[in-house]
Design a protein around this motif. Structure first.
Motif, PDB file in Angstrom:
ATOM      1  N   GLY A  53       0.816  -1.196   0.000  1.00  0.00           N
ATOM      2  CA  GLY A  53       0.000   0.000   0.000  1.00  0.00           C
ATOM      3  C   GLY A  53       0.855   1.254   0.000  1.00  0.00           C
ATOM      4  O   GLY A  53       0.940   1.950   0.992  1.00  0.00           O
ATOM      5  N   TYR A  88      -2.028  -1.969  -9.672  1.00  0.00           N
ATOM      6  CA  TYR A  88      -3.207  -1.630  -8.869  1.00  0.00           C
ATOM      7  C   TYR A  88      -4.366  -2.549  -9.223  1.00  0.00           C
ATOM      8  O   TYR A  88      -5.046  -3.077  -8.341  1.00  0.00           O
ATOM      9  CB  TYR A  88      -3.584  -0.160  -9.103  1.00  0.00           C
ATOM     10  CG  TYR A  88      -4.867   0.240  -8.416  1.00  0.00           C
ATOM     11  CD1 TYR A  88      -4.902   0.444  -7.049  1.00  0.00           C
ATOM     12  CD2 TYR A  88      -6.040   0.417  -9.148  1.00  0.00           C
ATOM     13  CE1 TYR A  88      -6.081   0.803  -6.413  1.00  0.00           C
ATOM     14  CE2 TYR A  88      -7.211   0.785  -8.524  1.00  0.00           C
ATOM     15  CZ  TYR A  88      -7.224   0.982  -7.159  1.00  0.00           C
ATOM     16  OH  TYR A  88      -8.390   1.325  -6.538  1.00  0.00           O
ATOM     17  N   ARG A  89      -4.586  -2.744 -10.511  1.00  0.00           N
ATOM     18  CA  ARG A  89      -5.676  -3.630 -10.956  1.00  0.00           C
ATOM     19  C   ARG A  89      -5.434  -5.064 -10.485  1.00  0.00           C
ATOM     20  O   ARG A  89      -6.366  -5.740 -10.044  1.00  0.00           O
ATOM     21  CB  ARG A  89      -5.797  -3.594 -12.475  1.00  0.00           C
ATOM     22  CG  ARG A  89      -6.395  -2.330 -12.987  1.00  0.00           C
ATOM     23  CD  ARG A  89      -6.510  -2.354 -14.501  1.00  0.00           C
ATOM     24  NE  ARG A  89      -6.944  -1.055 -14.977  1.00  0.00           N
ATOM     25  CZ  ARG A  89      -6.390  -0.406 -15.985  1.00  0.00           C
ATOM     26  NH1 ARG A  89      -5.382  -0.953 -16.660  1.00  0.00           N
ATOM     27  NH2 ARG A  89      -6.829   0.772 -16.333  1.00  0.00           N
ATOM     28  N   ASN A  90      -4.208  -5.530 -10.598  1.00  0.00           N
ATOM     29  CA  ASN A  90      -3.883  -6.886 -10.136  1.00  0.00           C
ATOM     30  C   ASN A  90      -4.129  -7.016  -8.649  1.00  0.00           C
ATOM     31  O   ASN A  90      -4.641  -8.042  -8.177  1.00  0.00           O
ATOM     32  CB  ASN A  90      -2.435  -7.241 -10.472  1.00  0.00           C
ATOM     33  CG  ASN A  90      -2.200  -7.426 -11.949  1.00  0.00           C
ATOM     34  OD1 ASN A  90      -3.137  -7.580 -12.728  1.00  0.00           O
ATOM     35  ND2 ASN A  90      -0.945  -7.350 -12.354  1.00  0.00           N
ATOM     36  N   ARG A  91      -3.750  -6.006  -7.906  1.00  0.00           N
ATOM     37  CA  ARG A  91      -3.944  -6.032  -6.462  1.00  0.00           C
ATOM     38  C   ARG A  91      -5.423  -6.034  -6.096  1.00  0.00           C
ATOM     39  O   ARG A  91      -5.844  -6.754  -5.204  1.00  0.00           O
ATOM     40  CB  ARG A  91      -3.247  -4.821  -5.831  1.00  0.00           C
ATOM     41  CG  ARG A  91      -3.067  -4.968  -4.350  1.00  0.00           C
ATOM     42  CD  ARG A  91      -2.206  -3.847  -3.802  1.00  0.00           C
ATOM     43  NE  ARG A  91      -3.011  -3.152  -2.843  1.00  0.00           N
ATOM     44  CZ  ARG A  91      -3.015  -1.868  -2.615  1.00  0.00           C
ATOM     45  NH1 ARG A  91      -2.245  -1.082  -3.307  1.00  0.00           N
ATOM     46  NH2 ARG A  91      -3.775  -1.336  -1.718  1.00  0.00           N
ATOM     47  N   ARG A  92      -6.208  -5.249  -6.798  1.00  0.00           N
ATOM     48  CA  ARG A  92      -7.653  -5.212  -6.541  1.00  0.00           C
ATOM     49  C   ARG A  92      -8.300  -6.541  -6.919  1.00  0.00           C
ATOM     50  O   ARG A  92      -9.252  -6.961  -6.292  1.00  0.00           O
ATOM     51  CB  ARG A  92      -8.304  -4.080  -7.315  1.00  0.00           C
ATOM     52  CG  ARG A  92      -8.031  -2.733  -6.701  1.00  0.00           C
ATOM     53  CD  ARG A  92      -8.921  -1.696  -7.241  1.00  0.00           C
ATOM     54  NE  ARG A  92     -10.270  -1.925  -6.753  1.00  0.00           N
ATOM     55  CZ  ARG A  92     -11.331  -1.264  -7.176  1.00  0.00           C
ATOM     56  NH1 ARG A  92     -11.198  -0.363  -8.104  1.00  0.00           N
ATOM     57  NH2 ARG A  92     -12.519  -1.532  -6.693  1.00  0.00           N
ATOM     58  N   GLY A  93      -7.779  -7.172  -7.960  1.00  0.00           N
ATOM     59  CA  GLY A  93      -8.327  -8.460  -8.397  1.00  0.00           C
ATOM     60  C   GLY A  93      -8.076  -9.584  -7.423  1.00  0.00           C
ATOM     61  O   GLY A  93      -8.773 -10.582  -7.409  1.00  0.00           O
ATOM     62  N   GLN A  94      -7.064  -9.434  -6.573  1.00  0.00           N
ATOM     63  CA  GLN A  94      -6.715 -10.476  -5.605  1.00  0.00           C
ATOM     64  C   GLN A  94      -7.610 -10.428  -4.382  1.00  0.00           C
ATOM     65  O   GLN A  94      -7.629 -11.340  -3.596  1.00  0.00           O
ATOM     66  CB  GLN A  94      -5.252 -10.321  -5.176  1.00  0.00           C
ATOM     67  CG  GLN A  94      -4.285 -10.632  -6.283  1.00  0.00           C
ATOM     68  CD  GLN A  94      -2.839 -10.357  -5.882  1.00  0.00           C
ATOM     69  OE1 GLN A  94      -2.563  -9.804  -4.837  1.00  0.00           O
ATOM     70  NE2 GLN A  94      -1.922 -10.741  -6.754  1.00  0.00           N
ATOM     71  N   ARG A  95      -8.323  -9.342  -4.206  1.00  0.00           N
ATOM     72  CA  ARG A  95      -9.182  -9.200  -3.021  1.00  0.00           C
ATOM     73  C   ARG A  95     -10.454  -9.949  -3.157  1.00  0.00           C
ATOM     74  O   ARG A  95     -11.017 -10.309  -4.032  1.00  0.00           O
ATOM     75  CB  ARG A  95      -9.505  -7.730  -2.763  1.00  0.00           C
ATOM     76  CG  ARG A  95      -8.281  -6.993  -2.301  1.00  0.00           C
ATOM     77  CD  ARG A  95      -8.629  -5.576  -1.994  1.00  0.00           C
ATOM     78  NE  ARG A  95      -7.421  -4.909  -1.534  1.00  0.00           N
ATOM     79  CZ  ARG A  95      -7.400  -3.674  -1.138  1.00  0.00           C
ATOM     80  NH1 ARG A  95      -8.475  -2.952  -1.139  1.00  0.00           N
ATOM     81  NH2 ARG A  95      -6.289  -3.128  -0.721  1.00  0.00           N
TER      82      ARG A  95
END
Length: 148
Positions: free
Chosen positions: A24, A141-148
């Motif tokens: 973050g 950022y998109r990859n990180r959001r997709g992991q949630r």
């Protein structure tokens, strides 16, 4: 071997970037990564870097001030345009055009100032590096959001 020497800093940057994004990152972390990325992509010498970064940072301060001015001028605009008078809409369009003209002037001054500091080829590389950095940041950022 020469290719390995060029690839190693990029791989290191990608690894550091991905680990910081996972934690973050704040603005300072992103800025630090961006500085490292741009310096590496442009292949700035130490003397070029010494002259380049003050010009680059001043440009970004000018753009941020312009964005702040834009937010202030357009803050509180009705989302329902049916209640906005034509006269008010004309005024808003005029303000928008003035801001766009100011932005264009800031960009022209930036490029003119850069020409005194680095060759034109590196200016083009700068624009490419900034776009690539933004793309990588958005992708992470998109990859990180997709992991949630």
């Amino acid at each position: 071997m020469k290719n390995l020497n060029r690839l190693l800093p990029i791989l290191l940057l990608v690894l550091v970037t991905s680990s910081l994004v996972a934690q973050g990152p704040g603005r300072n972390r992103i800025k630090t990564l961006k500085v490292a990325y741009i310096t590496e992509q442009l292949g700035l010498t130490s003397s070029e870097a010494q002259n380049f970064w003050p010009v680059y940072n001043a440009h970004h301060r000018n753009l941020e001030e312009l964005r702040r001015k834009e937010r202030q001028q357009f803050e509180g605009i009705q989302t329902d345009m049916s209640v906005v008078l034509d006269k008010d809409a004309d005024n808003l369009v005029s303000k928008y055009l003035l801001l766009q003209t100011e932005k264009h002037e800031i960009e022209q001054k930036f490029i003119s100032d850069l020409k005194d500091v680095i060759p034109s080829k590196k200016i083009i590389l700068l624009f490419r590096a900034e776009n690539n950095f933004k793309k990588r940041l958005l992708q992470q950022y998109r990859n990180r959001r997709g992991q949630r």
